[in-house]
Design a protein around this motif. Structure first.
Motif, PDB file in Angstrom:
ATOM      1  N   ARG A  38       6.509   6.523  -2.370  1.00 54.50           N
ATOM      2  CA  ARG A  38       7.143   5.987  -1.170  1.00 54.50           C
ATOM      3  C   ARG A  38       6.243   4.626  -1.135  1.00 54.50           C
ATOM      4  O   ARG A  38       4.972   4.800  -0.376  1.00 54.50           O
ATOM      5  CB  ARG A  38       7.215   6.738  -0.031  1.00 54.50           C
ATOM      6  N   SER A  39       6.778   3.373  -0.899  1.00 52.76           N
ATOM      7  CA  SER A  39       6.268   2.248  -0.465  1.00 52.76           C
ATOM      8  C   SER A  39       7.195   1.247  -0.118  1.00 52.76           C
ATOM      9  O   SER A  39       8.598   1.419  -0.144  1.00 52.76           O
ATOM     10  CB  SER A  39       5.165   1.582  -1.725  1.00 52.76           C
ATOM     11  N   VAL A  40       6.879  -0.096  -0.095  1.00 50.68           N
ATOM     12  CA  VAL A  40       7.788  -1.014   0.004  1.00 50.68           C
ATOM     13  C   VAL A  40       6.838  -2.204  -0.799  1.00 50.68           C
ATOM     14  O   VAL A  40       5.634  -2.253  -0.915  1.00 50.68           O
ATOM     15  CB  VAL A  40       7.830  -1.499   1.524  1.00 50.68           C
TER      16      VAL A  40
ATOM     17  N   GLU B   6      10.768   3.489  -3.857  1.00 49.51           N
ATOM     18  CA  GLU B   6      10.897   4.752  -4.025  1.00 49.51           C
ATOM     19  C   GLU B   6      10.837   5.284  -5.472  1.00 49.51           C
ATOM     20  O   GLU B   6      11.814   5.170  -6.204  1.00 49.51           O
ATOM     21  CB  GLU B   6      11.892   5.552  -3.046  1.00 49.51           C
TER      22      GLU B   6
ATOM     23  N   LEU C 280      12.533  -1.728  -0.085  1.00 50.12           N
ATOM     24  CA  LEU C 280      11.905  -0.385  -0.092  1.00 50.12           C
ATOM     25  C   LEU C 280      11.639   0.293  -1.481  1.00 50.12           C
ATOM     26  O   LEU C 280      12.383   0.004  -2.365  1.00 50.12           O
ATOM     27  CB  LEU C 280      12.682   0.412   0.747  1.00 50.12           C
TER      28      LEU C 280
ATOM     29  N   PHE D  47       5.010  12.387  -2.231  1.00 55.56           N
ATOM     30  CA  PHE D  47       5.471  13.474  -2.171  1.00 55.56           C
ATOM     31  C   PHE D  47       5.763  14.313  -3.636  1.00 55.56           C
ATOM     32  O   PHE D  47       6.307  13.796  -4.411  1.00 55.56           O
ATOM     33  CB  PHE D  47       7.034  13.365  -1.603  1.00 55.56           C
TER      34      PHE D  47
ATOM     35  N   ASN E  82       0.847  -1.273  -0.028  1.00 53.27           N
ATOM     36  CA  ASN E  82       0.155   0.110   0.041  1.00 53.27           C
ATOM     37  C   ASN E  82       0.966   1.172  -0.028  1.00 53.27           C
ATOM     38  O   ASN E  82       1.743   1.280   0.746  1.00 53.27           O
ATOM     39  CB  ASN E  82      -0.780  -0.063   1.452  1.00 53.27           C
ATOM     40  N   VAL E  83       0.668   2.172  -0.783  1.00 48.37           N
ATOM     41  CA  VAL E  83       1.509   3.395  -0.850  1.00 48.37           C
ATOM     42  C   VAL E  83       1.372   4.026   0.536  1.00 48.37           C
ATOM     43  O   VAL E  83       0.117   4.354   0.780  1.00 48.37           O
ATOM     44  CB  VAL E  83       1.230   4.194  -2.116  1.00 48.37           C
ATOM     45  N   SER E  84       2.459   4.639   1.037  1.00 44.44           N
ATOM     46  CA  SER E  84       2.248   5.303   2.413  1.00 44.44           C
ATOM     47  C   SER E  84       2.094   6.760   2.072  1.00 44.44           C
ATOM     48  O   SER E  84       1.334   7.641   2.770  1.00 44.44           O
ATOM     49  CB  SER E  84       3.314   4.839   3.208  1.00 44.44           C
ATOM     50  N   LYS E  85       3.092   7.255   1.152  1.00 43.31           N
ATOM     51  CA  LYS E  85       2.962   8.600   0.988  1.00 43.31           C
ATOM     52  C   LYS E  85       3.376   9.050  -0.473  1.00 43.31           C
ATOM     53  O   LYS E  85       4.402   8.228  -1.052  1.00 43.31           O
ATOM     54  CB  LYS E  85       3.646   9.449   1.906  1.00 43.31           C
TER      55      LYS E  85
END
Ligand code: SF4
Ligand code: SF4
Lengths: 659, 134, 273
Positions: free
Chosen positions: A472-474, A483, A481, A463, A458-461
């Motif tokens: 940013r995710s994993v 990016e 990780l 920018f 799930n994408v967290s943020k």
């Protein structure tokens, strides 16, 4: 003394494994009035029913008690069984020894004890049952369909084709709904407009369909077969008779606002049709944004209209119509993203929703079908698709799965690869769910042939970084990780019930679930009916659904309507409330509690010696009464009885349990 | 690393659930927590893996993880978790279990550079000792 | 209006300027900040487990005092204290079991009657940013300032209820009221490393580097904060960032928001008097 027969059902091992049938039979034999006891492995089977019919004849039974599953399952079946043997169908009582007994108890001793108690209760009630008779009611052979999306269109066409008149009410100026906004449809990638537009035209041309756009349902009264519905025809400010649909008005209108149909990616005028293929292809004035209505000056459209169709004086009209059946097909809203600031939607123009993306790929959309970044009009090289935005999120969104997002995201990834050669699609997912015919294969195609990279996380943020976006995710599968620097982010937005769904549900006396989707009468066996007879459901207003499921449900609802309208007459439900005027004090407590508006006051004249006095009493409209029994509890003098559930019967049941 | 039936029933996880007040079974491994963690690059076991290891009862791997000392309790992760899991509480519970079992402290005033002792605000010092020592 | 004022340890020592400018500006705005008597350290961190209840004693003691003094609001400045007080208060309102334990021990009957507010919230809600803008005598015209929220004011999302966690605006609105140019940059809510600077300095340094780079790239000439620990980290690890970024700038000053407020209200001269 009544002659009561008791029949115990094993329900295979469902009941017999937990309830000792022998012991229960022995106990039943000793109950007052019971003259015959038998059992069967499956009482609902033809053999089981025959056994009951034969026993009624052989033992001159006049009341029947069946210990079996819930009456919600087979009460109707068994009523017919006893009726076939010559008894009044309401001489039947069912003791629910499955759902309320064998399924909820583990211990055989207690379950048997409870089964005996339930049988004793039913026997006590049966001994006091009276014959009840239904009356016949006429049927208004017309149907109302609320909502002109693909669900409403399909239902209306099917009902109309069966020969019944249909009114199709749509709140926008045109029918078409969500499907009209889509580009291609999964899993076949056929063009949404190409398959929808002909149906819209069919609706317009069908002799049995009366199209009522720019209108809403205001009030619903009555009951199955005889609904009276008030429809608000909102003032369109355009005379539909005179307008030819030439479009001169919206070419000249000076007021531009965000187009709802284009999801704000393009402008429309204050006088507008939502899209070029609109049906009816006649505009409406959005008064909130019209210069004339807001400032008193303009009237440009009136000046240019060659047909003299512009009418600023029009008022909303309330029209009352009668229907035998109603189909609700009001569709869905997309989830509001206010709680998802982490995805920078609204902060950066290149973060868009899936429905906005749908407009971008659409040949009739704001970019003519070219996928271009809203920020600079350039085609994107890297696009991140984020699934489950607002779905499966009990903290900030909908806890449920919106069902359609995995498939439309796969479609978006495929379309991206076709429209922007060399572009990369990155799909962020929690799970990919593709149950459906040819669905898994479609998803396979997205990553295998069209090069989409699926990342389990799930994408967290997101920018914003200059004119790019950093995602940013994993990747939970590899533990890497992630990016990514991308040009565009597409949010697979969840599906919500319509914002006004609860209001409509109240008008229709139907229920909604916790998320305001309309409830079907039974999740498996009655998926298009509601708890209110004569009101049926189609499409996403009942729960998130894709187009194939929606169309199937719409046709199913149409069949239900047709079979209802085809009946000669309807039989009323005889288990209704009845007022004993002698006892009625006229305080009308019952009126206050009746949820169906079935109680009215009436004045009777009574002779007191020489004098004639008027006295107020309650009266039940048996057509409206649903037999809920609320009034019987509210009535202090005990003047109201529910037929089939009289106070005497209920007290006898209580005694049977307690004494 | 190996998952076995008795590990899944490990007592550690019960203790962690009690101390943290969190249900580790609620996590469905979307990894949103990890994606947004500002210090994740310094961790050996990522936040979503902490939950996964806990679900599988991988007690040793959890207790030996550097992550327990890296998490800044910034609460970015739990503010986004769709399953309402308070991840830093789970991490804190692991840290507490460990500090108790070992009895030792991760941080001792003697090990702090003089520069830090001199300049760091009280708020920072107190926080660190509450996190890292018993 | 009269507020109970909880300064906390750091404002009395390393962050003296934070307290001085707070009291100066409050006075200038006609706000009465009455310091809680005999307050103790709030504990710096709200306990993240179900077992530790007694760390809440200290904040509740101050809250109960505020109530006894007839104040309906207790104001804090340090984001750490604010986080602890706000969450403690919430617990005292909603968790009967903890409330019982704490009140039993303190022989109090505190149930969250006092509201915990941050000075920024007072400026926004009680003074009003529009009114504040009118009181500004030296507008910070042309100053490019980047607000840095950090974590403690905002998170956890469902407990703090301070501002939108992902897209807060209170700092920006405040800076605009002072006439400054607000620098928007995406790292304004990313953690600075917090207490990791005590034990894992390289981790904190990297976190700080990202924030500074982002602010710097977007044109920030100064950062403004509400937390002494954020300020410490952001200042302490500037050197490494400057080297890595190859930035010629001599560093980005990190200021408490009250310092800017004092400047804009022109009450800073009073420092020496
Ligand atoms: S965000 Fe929550 S549900 Fe997702 S992996 Fe992390 S703890 Fe599990
Ligand atoms: S609370 Fe800990 S695990 Fe969660 S985001 Fe912050 S540092 Fe990472």
């Amino acid at each position: 003394m009544k002659r009561i027969g008791v029949f115990l059902c094993w329900c295979g091992s469902n009941i017999a494994a937990t309830v000792d049938i022998e012991e229960t039979m022995a106990a039943a034999r000793k109950m007052p009035g019971v003259v015959y006891v038998d059992h069967n492995k499956y009482t609902c089977s033809e053999i089981g029913q025959a056994m009951i019919r034969e026993a009624i004849a052989a033992h001159r039974l006049d009341r029947v008690v069946i210990g079996s599953c819930s009456p919600r399952m087979h009460e109707n079946t068994f009523r017919k069984t006893v009726e076939a043997a010559g008894l009044n169908p309401f001489y039947l009582e069912i003791a629910n020894i499955r759902e309320q007994c064998s399924w909820v108890h583990k211990d055989k001793l207690t379950a048997t004890e409870k089964a005996i108690s339930l049988i004793r209760t039913a026997v006590a009630k049966a001994a006091r049952s009276e014959p009840l008779f239904s009356t016949e009611m006429s049927i208004e052979r017309r149907a109302l369909v609320i909502g002109g999306g693909i669900a409403g269109i399909q239902a209306a066409l099917d009902i109309a084709d069966a020969g019944f008149e249909v009114d199709l009410v749509e709140k926008e100026p045109s029918i078409g709904g969500r499907m009209a906004q889509l580009d291609k449809t999964f899993p076949t990638l056929d063009c949404s407009a190409c398959i929808l537009t002909p149906k819209m035209v069919d609706v317009a041309q069908h002799g049995n369909i009366n199209l009522i756009t720019y209108s809403e349902v205001e009030k619903v009264e009555g009951f199955v077969g005889n609904f009276t519905v008030t429809i608000r025809n909102r003032a369109r400010s355009v005379d539909m008779e005179k307008c030819t649909g030439c479009g001169d008005c919206y070419a000249k209108c000076p007021s531009k606002v965000d187009s709802e149909f284009e999801m704000g990616l393009a402008k429309r005028r204050a006088i507008y049709t939502p899209f070029p293929q609109a049906v009816p292809n006649k505009p409406a004035i959005d008064r909130a944004n019209c210069r004339y209505f807001t400032s008193g000056k303009c009237k440009v459209c009136q000046k240019v209209c060659p047909a003299g169709a512009i009418d600023y004086e029009q008022q909303d009209q309330l029209v009352e119509k009668k229907y035998g059946a109603i189909v609700v097909a009001t569709g869905f809203d997309t989830h509001k993203l206010d709680n998802y600031g982490e995805y920078a939607y609204g902060k950066h123009p290149d973060v868009i929703t899936s429905l906005e993306f749908e407009r971008l790929v659409n040949a009739s959309g704001p970019t003519g079908g070219k996928i271009l970044r809203p920020s600079n009009g350039q085609p994107p090289k890297n696009v991140a698709f984020i699934q489950c935005v607002g779905s499966r999120d009990k903290a900030k969104g909908n806890p449920y799965c919106a069902k359609i997002c995995c498939m439309y995201t796969a479609k978006h990834a495929i379309l991206l690869s076709e429209k922007v050669p060399g572009a990369n699609a990155f799909v962020f997912y929690i799970d990919v769910r593709t149950p459906g015919k040819d669905y898994e294969e479609f998803y396979n195609r997205a990553y295998e042939e069209c090069g989409a990279t699926y990342i389990r996380g799930n994408v967290s943020k997101v920018f914003p970084d200059g004119d790019k976006l950093v995602v940013r995710s994993v990747d939970a599968l590899s533990g890497a990780l992630v990016e990514l620097v991308v040009d565009m982010v597409v949010l697979a937005t969840s599906v919500d019930a319509r914002a006004d769904a609860r209001e409509l549900a109240q008008k229709l006396s139907i229920t909604t679930n916790a998320y305001n989707f309309f409830n079907e009468a039974h999740p498996k066996l009655r998926p298009v009916e509601t708890q209110t007879a004569g009101v049926f459901l189609a499409g996403a207003c009942q729960g998130p659904k894709d187009i194939p499921d929606t169309v199937a449900q719409a046709s199913a609802a149409a069949v239900k309507v047709v079979s209802l309208l085809n009946k000669e007459s309807l039989l009323s439900n005889p288990t209704v409330a009845e007022v004993d005027i002698k006892l009625c004090s006229g305080d009308m407590s019952c009126l206050a509690v009746c949820p169906y508006g079935a109680i009215a006051e009436k004045f009777i004249e009574e002779r007191h010696g020489r004098e004639i006095r008027k006295r107020r009493v309650a009266e039940v409209n048996t057509a409206l009464c649903q037999g809920c029994g609320a009034c019987t509890v509210a009535c202090r003098p005990g003047a109201i009885n529910l037929k089939g559930f009289t106070n005497e019967q209920i007290l006898a049941e209580v005694d049977a349990i307690c004494l | 690393m190996k998952v076995t039936t008795d590990k899944i029933n490990s007592n550690l996880i019960k203790e962690v659930e009690e101390v943290s007040g969190q249900k580790v079974s609620a996590c469905f491994q979307c990894a949103k927590c990890t994606g947004g963690c500002p210090v994740v690059w310094a961790m050996d076991v990522y936040p979503h893996q902490i939950l996964r290891y806990a679900q599988l009862g991988l007690a040793d791997e959890l207790l030996n993880s550097k992550t327990l000392w890296i998490c800044a309790s910034c609460q970015t992760c739990d503010s986004r978790c769709p399953r309402e899991v308070d991840i830093p509480k789970v991490i804190e519970a692991l840290r507490l279990v460990l500090l108790r079992a070992r009895g030792g402290n991760y941080l001792h005033p003697n090990n702090l550079p003089a520069r830090v002792l001199e300049n760091a605000p009280q708020q920072g010092l107190v926080s660190a000792f509450r996190k890292y020592a018993r | 209006m009269r507020y109970s004022y909880y300064p906390g340890c750091t404002l009395k020592t390393k962050a003296k300027v934070f307290e001085d400018t707070t009291l100066q500006t409050a006075r200038a705005l006609g706000l009465e900040f009455a310091e809680v008597e005999e307050w103790q350290c709030c504990g710096a961190l709200y306990p993240l487990n179900t077992e530790e209840v007694f760390p809440l004693l200290s904040p509740v003691r101050s809250l109960a005092q505020a109530r006894a003094a007839g104040c309906t609001k207790l104001v804090t400045l340090c984001a750490g204290c604010y986080n602890v007080f706000r969450r403690t208060n919430r617990t005292m309102r909603s968790d009967a079991e903890v409330r019982g334990k704490i009140n039993g021990y303190l022989e109090e009957d505190y149930r969250g009657q006092v509201d915990v507010v941050h000075y920024l919230e007072i400026l926004k809600n009680d003074v009003g940013f529009a009114e504040l803008a009118e009181k500004v005598s030296r507008r910070l015209e042309g100053r490019k300032i980047a607000p840095y929220y950090g974590c403690l004011l905002l998170k956890p999302r469902n407990e703090m209820d301070f501002d939108d966690v992902e897209n807060p605006t209170i700092f920006e609105d405040f800076l605009r009221a002072l006439g400054a140019n607000v620098v928007e940059y995406p790292y304004r809510t990313e953690c600075c490393g917090s207490y990791l600077s005590m034990a894992n300095e390289e981790v904190a340094a990297t976190a700080v580097g990202r924030i500074l780079t982002s602010a710097f790239k977007n044109g920030a000439e100064a950062l403004v904060v509400a937390c002494p620990l954020c300020k410490y980290n952001l200042e302490e690890y500037q050197k490494g960032f400057r080297e890595a970024a190859g930035s010629p700038a001599a560093g980005i000053p990190v200021l408490y928001f009250t310092e800017l407020l004092a400047e804009a209200l022109d009450v800073r001269e009073q420092d020496g008097q």
